[in-house]
Structure formats: C-alpha cells, structure tokens
Design a protein around this motif. Structure first.
Motif, mmCIF file in Angstrom:
data_model
loop_
_atom_site.group_PDB
_atom_site.id
_atom_site.type_symbol
_atom_site.label_atom_id
_atom_site.label_comp_id
_atom_site.label_asym_id
_atom_site.label_seq_id
_atom_site.Cartn_x
_atom_site.Cartn_y
_atom_site.Cartn_z
ATOM 1 N N GLU A 113 -43.021 55.832 49.945
ATOM 2 C CA GLU A 113 -43.645 54.622 49.400
ATOM 3 C C GLU A 113 -43.526 53.484 50.404
ATOM 4 N N ILE A 114 -44.661 52.854 50.739
ATOM 5 C CA ILE A 114 -44.667 51.648 51.568
ATOM 6 C C ILE A 114 -45.248 50.524 50.722
ATOM 7 N N PRO A 115 -44.390 49.718 50.115
ATOM 8 C CA PRO A 115 -44.869 48.697 49.180
ATOM 9 C C PRO A 115 -45.727 47.625 49.836
ATOM 10 N N MET A 116 -46.501 46.963 49.004
ATOM 11 C CA MET A 116 -47.246 45.768 49.388
ATOM 12 C C MET A 116 -46.327 44.573 49.203
ATOM 13 N N SER A 117 -46.362 43.636 50.132
ATOM 14 C CA SER A 117 -45.464 42.483 50.068
ATOM 15 C C SER A 117 -46.129 41.309 49.356
ATOM 16 N N PRO A 118 -45.427 40.694 48.421
ATOM 17 C CA PRO A 118 -45.983 39.499 47.796
ATOM 18 C C PRO A 118 -45.851 38.285 48.732
ATOM 19 N N ILE A 119 -46.701 37.299 48.548
ATOM 20 C CA ILE A 119 -47.709 37.175 47.525
ATOM 21 C C ILE A 119 -49.062 37.540 48.124
ATOM 22 N N SER A 120 -49.870 38.261 47.383
ATOM 23 C CA SER A 120 -51.187 38.632 47.886
ATOM 24 C C SER A 120 -52.152 37.453 47.771
ATOM 25 N N ASP A 121 -53.286 37.563 48.451
ATOM 26 C CA ASP A 121 -54.301 36.513 48.326
ATOM 27 C C ASP A 121 -54.835 36.439 46.896
ATOM 28 N N ILE A 122 -54.922 37.586 46.210
ATOM 29 C CA ILE A 122 -55.339 37.582 44.803
ATOM 30 C C ILE A 122 -54.326 36.818 43.949
ATOM 31 N N GLY A 123 -53.040 37.113 44.159
ATOM 32 C CA GLY A 123 -52.002 36.427 43.401
ATOM 33 C C GLY A 123 -52.026 34.921 43.619
ATOM 34 N N ALA A 124 -52.262 34.523 44.853
ATOM 35 C CA ALA A 124 -52.261 33.094 45.176
ATOM 36 C C ALA A 124 -53.529 32.397 44.702
ATOM 37 N N PHE A 125 -54.678 32.950 45.067
ATOM 38 C CA PHE A 125 -55.934 32.224 44.857
ATOM 39 C C PHE A 125 -56.593 32.475 43.507
ATOM 40 N N ARG A 126 -56.345 33.633 42.887
ATOM 41 C CA ARG A 126 -56.887 33.866 41.546
ATOM 42 C C ARG A 126 -55.866 33.485 40.481
ATOM 43 N N ASN A 127 -54.685 34.093 40.545
ATOM 44 C CA ASN A 127 -53.696 33.879 39.486
ATOM 45 C C ASN A 127 -53.080 32.484 39.543
ATOM 46 N N GLY A 128 -52.746 32.026 40.760
ATOM 47 C CA GLY A 128 -52.113 30.717 40.889
ATOM 48 C C GLY A 128 -53.073 29.584 41.176
ATOM 49 N N ARG A 129 -54.291 29.933 41.602
ATOM 50 C CA ARG A 129 -55.282 28.924 42.016
ATOM 51 C C ARG A 129 -54.677 27.990 43.070
#
Length: 302
Positions: free
Chosen positions: A209-225
């Motif tokens: 498993e090679i995880p994805m590191s937070p925060i993603s652009d989706i997390g920042a720009f969609r979820n957090g605006r």
C-alpha cells in the motif's frame, strides 16, 4: 526524502464551475483544459528532473486523440489504472458502484458488485495496453479510504489476482475547515500530523500500500473551499515535514481541479522548488520507485 506528485486523470464535479455535476456520469470525458494542464505539469516536473505518476480513468481512451497522453508516457512519466468508470471499490449494492450504472442499471444487470468492479479494473488495464501500448503502472482506488483495504482482504486478493503488486487506496483522515472558513494553525498542524499515517506498508496478503497524502486538491478546494494560498501553505508544510523526517509524501492532485484553481501551476512548481532546494535529501519519484525497495525486501534470496 521520496516526494511523489500523483495526478488522477478524471473529470471532477464542481470544476471548473461549481454547478458542474454532469462529470459524475462522464468521469473519463476529459476536457481540453484538463489534458493541457496534465501535459504542461508533466513538462514542468520533467524539467526539474522528476516525474509525475498519473492514474487514468480509462474511459478517456475512447476519445479520438490520445497523443497528449502518449507524449506524457514517452517522456518518462507513469500511467496507472484508476478503473474504467471510476467505480467505488467497496460497493455492496449495484447502485453504489458508479453514477453511470445507477442511471443505466441495464449495463450491469444480473451481475454482483464484485464482478462489475473486477471487470471494470480489467477493462481499464486492457484499454491502457491496447491504446497506449503499456501495462498499467499500479492501481489507485477512486476516492480512497481512511483505512485503505485493511478490512477488505477480499479486495486485496482481487487486486493481486488482477496483476497488481502495489496499490494506492489509503487516504488518511485529517482535519479540515467548514466550507469557506480560513484554516487555523491547528488545521494545518493536524494535516501535517496525518502524514505519519500516509507512509507505505504491506498488508498481510502481501499487497503493498502506498497511501495518498493529505490534503488533496479536492479536500481543499471542494470540501474546504480554501483559497489557493492556504493550499500552498499546507503543501509546503507537508513536503518540508517529509524531507525533515526522511519520509514519503504523495501529493494527490487532479488536473481537472488545478486547471481551474491553480492555473499558473504554483503548487507543482512549489513542490519542485522545495525538492531542488533540499538537494540530496529529497527526490521527485513515481510510486513504483517507492514500491520497489519494499518489493525487494520481501523477495526471498536465492
């Protein structure tokens, strides 16, 4: 240490306009802005001596022209399997698999979710081989899961049987803001702290498993605006943590998002500059480079 820029080639709801939702049904119908952004990002990272690891929703290969993607491959970047239709790997019901199949259930009529998901992954690999002439470089799960596949040995087995020795399915939980609220110091620090949970490991099945590191652009720009400056600050803090701790950082991005929110490639350039500044302490690599030493350590000597 090992810094990866990974980029999911898919369309994203809410981008480039917030009211855009039709992409949920057309995840692989990449628009010109997305393709152009991916190609230019690849060129910029290559100029810094690095590579990008792309993960392709393979329905994009139904488009007439894929010369842009062939150029990306020819210049040394990697392209992995992101399923054919961006399916939900853990779906228990047919309607959970993907919006396309919820609207057109006859496409999967009489099939169990596990069958549909396995076939969707197989189709993506077949399309990549037929249209691009390469085998997919690893597998990434659409969405990602806080615990990866730790509780799903059946899915681990399916992916191993599908020919993948390593996957990227884990996206650790991390703090975020309410939509439109400026991130506090505690939010930034919490995201940095979450990097420790985004380090590579091996499941009992042997799947890497090679995880994805937070925060993603989706997390920042969609979820957090978030504003771009906040995303850049978080990215810098995370990369610097990885370099200081001699750890792995896998920047999770989507050209469909960044082409709208970061048209000047500031996040990509920032990562390249930080790695260059670190000298021998950091290197821009693909996910295969991260997986290789883990694979070698697990291979019995003869």
């Amino acid at each position: 240490m090992l810094i990866a820029i990974s980029s999911n080639l898919e369309m994203a709801r809410n981008f480039p306009r917030w009211e855009d939702t039709h992409w949920d049904y057309e995840k692989g119908n990449l628009n010109e802005a997305t393709k152009n952004y991916a190609l230019e990002a690849a060129r910029r990272v290559k100029a810094h001596g690095g590579v990008i690891h792309f993960f392709l929703v393979a329905r994009a290969l139904e488009q007439e022209n894929v010369d842009w993607l062939k150029e990306i491959i020819q210049t040394g970047h990697s392209v992995g399997n992101h399923t054919y239709d961006h399916v939900y790997l853990l779906a228990a019901k047919p309607e959970e698999i993907q919006y396309r199949f919820a609207r057109a259930p006859w496409l999967i009529e009489g099939k169990r979710p596990a069958e549909v998901i396995r076939e969707n992954i197989r189709l993506a690999s077949a399309a990549i081989k037929a249209r691009l002439g390469i085998s997919p470089a690893g597998f990434r799960a659409p969405g990602g899961f806080a615990d990866g596949l730790a509780n799903r040995p059946d899915v681990q087995k399916m992916l191993l049987e599908s020919g993948f020795s390593w996957v990227s399915t884990k996206y650790p939980a991390h703090p975020n803001t309410e939509a439109g609220v400026e991130p506090s110091a505690a939010v930034f620090e919490g995201i940095v702290k979450a990097q420790a949970a985004a380090q590579p490991f091996v499941y009992p099945s042997g799947l890497i498993e090679i995880p994805m590191s937070p925060i993603s652009d989706i997390g920042a720009f969609r979820n957090g605006r978030w504003k771009l400056e906040h995303f850049l600050k978080s990215t810098q803090m995370n990369v610097e943590w990885a370099i200081e701790k001699r750890a792995v950082f896998d920047f999770l991005s989507h050209p469909a998002v960044l082409s709208a929110m970061d048209p000047e490639f500031r996040a990509i350039d920032l990562i390249c500059d930080l790695v260059q500044k670190a000298g021998r302490l950091a290197k821009l690599v693909n996910l295969e480079t991260i997986a290789d030493p883990i694979q070698r350590d697990r291979t019995p000597s003869r």
